[in-house]
Design a protein around this motif. Structure first.
Motif, mmCIF file in Angstrom:
data_model
loop_
_atom_site.group_PDB
_atom_site.id
_atom_site.type_symbol
_atom_site.label_atom_id
_atom_site.label_comp_id
_atom_site.label_asym_id
_atom_site.label_seq_id
_atom_site.Cartn_x
_atom_site.Cartn_y
_atom_site.Cartn_z
ATOM 1 N N GLY A 103 -11.016 -7.867 -53.947
ATOM 2 C CA GLY A 103 -11.088 -8.699 -52.762
ATOM 3 C C GLY A 103 -11.553 -10.115 -53.007
ATOM 4 O O GLY A 103 -11.226 -11.025 -52.236
ATOM 5 N N ASP A 104 -12.333 -10.338 -54.082
ATOM 6 C CA ASP A 104 -12.802 -11.701 -54.337
ATOM 7 C C ASP A 104 -11.707 -12.603 -54.876
ATOM 8 O O ASP A 104 -11.944 -13.782 -55.129
ATOM 9 C CB ASP A 104 -14.026 -11.709 -55.261
ATOM 10 C CG ASP A 104 -13.830 -10.899 -56.514
ATOM 11 O OD1 ASP A 104 -12.686 -10.508 -56.825
ATOM 12 O OD2 ASP A 104 -14.838 -10.639 -57.212
ATOM 13 N N GLN A 105 -10.488 -12.080 -55.046
ATOM 14 C CA GLN A 105 -9.333 -12.897 -55.415
ATOM 15 C C GLN A 105 -8.524 -13.310 -54.196
ATOM 16 O O GLN A 105 -7.508 -13.999 -54.333
ATOM 17 C CB GLN A 105 -8.430 -12.112 -56.381
ATOM 18 C CG GLN A 105 -9.080 -11.836 -57.715
ATOM 19 C CD GLN A 105 -8.247 -10.928 -58.599
ATOM 20 O OE1 GLN A 105 -8.661 -9.802 -58.896
ATOM 21 N NE2 GLN A 105 -7.103 -11.393 -59.014
ATOM 22 N N GLY A 106 -8.959 -12.917 -53.011
ATOM 23 C CA GLY A 106 -8.186 -13.195 -51.816
ATOM 24 C C GLY A 106 -6.942 -12.321 -51.768
ATOM 25 O O GLY A 106 -6.509 -11.772 -52.783
ATOM 26 N N GLN A 145 -13.832 1.539 -44.446
ATOM 27 C CA GLN A 145 -14.769 2.021 -45.458
ATOM 28 C C GLN A 145 -15.544 0.834 -46.017
ATOM 29 O O GLN A 145 -15.037 -0.290 -46.057
ATOM 30 C CB GLN A 145 -14.031 2.769 -46.573
ATOM 31 C CG GLN A 145 -12.975 1.982 -47.311
ATOM 32 C CD GLN A 145 -12.137 2.866 -48.238
ATOM 33 O OE1 GLN A 145 -11.474 3.801 -47.806
ATOM 34 N NE2 GLN A 145 -12.163 2.545 -49.534
ATOM 35 N N PRO A 146 -16.783 1.067 -46.467
ATOM 36 C CA PRO A 146 -17.664 -0.041 -46.839
ATOM 37 C C PRO A 146 -17.455 -0.587 -48.248
ATOM 38 O O PRO A 146 -18.009 -1.619 -48.597
ATOM 39 C CB PRO A 146 -19.058 0.580 -46.704
ATOM 40 C CG PRO A 146 -18.841 2.021 -47.050
ATOM 41 C CD PRO A 146 -17.489 2.354 -46.484
ATOM 42 N N LEU A 147 -16.705 0.124 -49.087
ATOM 43 C CA LEU A 147 -16.500 -0.295 -50.469
ATOM 44 C C LEU A 147 -15.137 0.218 -50.929
ATOM 45 O O LEU A 147 -14.636 1.212 -50.415
ATOM 46 C CB LEU A 147 -17.604 0.278 -51.364
ATOM 47 C CG LEU A 147 -17.779 -0.374 -52.752
ATOM 48 C CD1 LEU A 147 -18.322 -1.791 -52.604
ATOM 49 C CD2 LEU A 147 -18.710 0.461 -53.630
ATOM 50 N N MET A 148 -14.546 -0.474 -51.894
ATOM 51 C CA MET A 148 -13.245 -0.111 -52.438
ATOM 52 C C MET A 148 -12.112 -0.247 -51.422
ATOM 53 O O MET A 148 -11.031 0.287 -51.599
ATOM 54 C CB MET A 148 -13.245 1.300 -53.014
ATOM 55 C CG MET A 148 -14.166 1.486 -54.208
ATOM 56 S SD MET A 148 -13.468 0.814 -55.760
ATOM 57 C CE MET A 148 -14.545 -0.608 -55.995
ATOM 58 N N GLU A 149 -12.370 -0.971 -50.335
ATOM 59 C CA GLU A 149 -11.305 -1.221 -49.365
ATOM 60 C C GLU A 149 -10.190 -2.059 -49.975
ATOM 61 O O GLU A 149 -9.018 -1.940 -49.607
ATOM 62 C CB GLU A 149 -11.866 -1.893 -48.105
ATOM 63 C CG GLU A 149 -12.140 -3.374 -48.208
ATOM 64 C CD GLU A 149 -13.278 -3.761 -49.144
ATOM 65 O OE1 GLU A 149 -13.261 -4.893 -49.651
ATOM 66 O OE2 GLU A 149 -14.186 -2.936 -49.357
ATOM 67 N N ASP A 150 -10.553 -2.917 -50.948
ATOM 68 C CA ASP A 150 -9.538 -3.730 -51.608
ATOM 69 C C ASP A 150 -8.640 -2.869 -52.499
ATOM 70 O O ASP A 150 -7.424 -3.076 -52.568
ATOM 71 C CB ASP A 150 -10.189 -4.857 -52.413
ATOM 72 C CG ASP A 150 -11.396 -4.407 -53.231
ATOM 73 O OD1 ASP A 150 -11.690 -3.189 -53.273
ATOM 74 O OD2 ASP A 150 -12.056 -5.277 -53.829
ATOM 75 N N VAL A 151 -9.229 -1.889 -53.166
ATOM 76 C CA VAL A 151 -8.446 -0.977 -53.999
ATOM 77 C C VAL A 151 -7.536 -0.124 -53.123
ATOM 78 O O VAL A 151 -6.357 0.093 -53.442
ATOM 79 C CB VAL A 151 -9.373 -0.092 -54.854
ATOM 80 C CG1 VAL A 151 -8.579 0.964 -55.608
ATOM 81 C CG2 VAL A 151 -10.169 -0.950 -55.828
ATOM 82 N N ALA A 152 -8.063 0.354 -52.006
ATOM 83 C CA ALA A 152 -7.253 1.149 -51.090
ATOM 84 C C ALA A 152 -6.066 0.349 -50.569
ATOM 85 O O ALA A 152 -4.944 0.856 -50.466
ATOM 86 C CB ALA A 152 -8.117 1.644 -49.924
#
Length: 228
Positions: free
Chosen positions: A143-146, A163-170
């Motif tokens: 997520g820090d890559q936009g 979800q509070p974490l890994m939402e970017d992976v999902a």
């Protein structure tokens, strides 16, 4: 044609970094590319909401948890395209051109920026280099890559999970390979790396990803991750 991009930023006590993040968006505002700025807040107790108001942002307030905050921000967005940014991620000055080219030439793909840390030395370059390699080879940006995508593609993916974490992976997995790296960068803060050490924090990130990949509960992963 109306401005196409809605910028969505999730925040939680982000007063220190948010002004620079917003200022980096000005090139898009100057050329009429930004339809709106949406700040999706998770209960800030500092000056975050004042900063958002001064910037003319639409403010959405709800429970903390980045996945849910991103989802609520996207639900409020009116733009044809969505650009999701962390509150401490500053886009490069040439981001508008790169985003405009992507929109014109790759409308059916999402896009992430190449990662850069606001830190000096060899370790930040190595970690960023690995992140960019991972993003390209595995189609797995963080997520820090936009993340930039059309509203249609966002809806197709099902949106960010609550979800509070890994939402970017999902989200990356839901996009099923439909992500490309832009030829410009997003500069993000390195405070957690500076606190824990670059090698240790990198290993912690890898361990968190591995546990998530094997089915660990994001709620438990978040509690463990934020202890450090």
């Amino acid at each position: 044609m109306s401005a196409p991009f809605s910028i969505v930023i999730p925040t939680l006590n982000a007063a220190e970094g948010l002004p620079a993040t917003v200022n980096a968006l000005l090139p898009g505002l100057e050329v009429g590319m930004i339809h709106e700025l949406i700040v999706s807040d998770g209960g800030s107790t500092d000056a975050t909401l004042d900063i958002a108001a001064q910037a003319g942002a639409v403010v959405v307030v709800g429970a903390k948890g980045r996945g849910g905050q991103l989802r609520r921000g996207a639900a409020a967005a009116q733009g044809e395209w969505l650009l999701f940014l962390h509150a401490d991620t500053q886009l490069a000055p040439d981001w508008v051109g790169a985003a405009a080219v992507h929109r014109a030439e790759h409308p059916n793909l999402a896009a992430a920026f190449r990662l850069k840390f606001r830190a000096t030395g060899l370790a930040p370059r190595i970690v960023a280099g690995w992140a960019n390699l991972r993003s390209s080879a595995l189609n797995l940006p963080y997520g820090d890559q936009g993340l930039l995508m059309s509203r249609a593609l966002y809806d197709y993916s099902g949106g960010y999970p609550e979800q509070p974490l890994m939402e970017d992976v999902a989200m990356a997995r839901a996009l099923k390979g439909r992500i490309r790296l832009l030829d410009t960068y997003a500069a993000t803060g390195a405070e957690r790396y500076a606190k824990n050490g670059w090698v240790r924090q990198s290993l912690r990130n890898f361990g968190t990803l591995t546990r998530y990949s094997f089915g660990a509960d994001p709620e438990q992963l978040s509690k463990r991750y934020h202890k450090g």
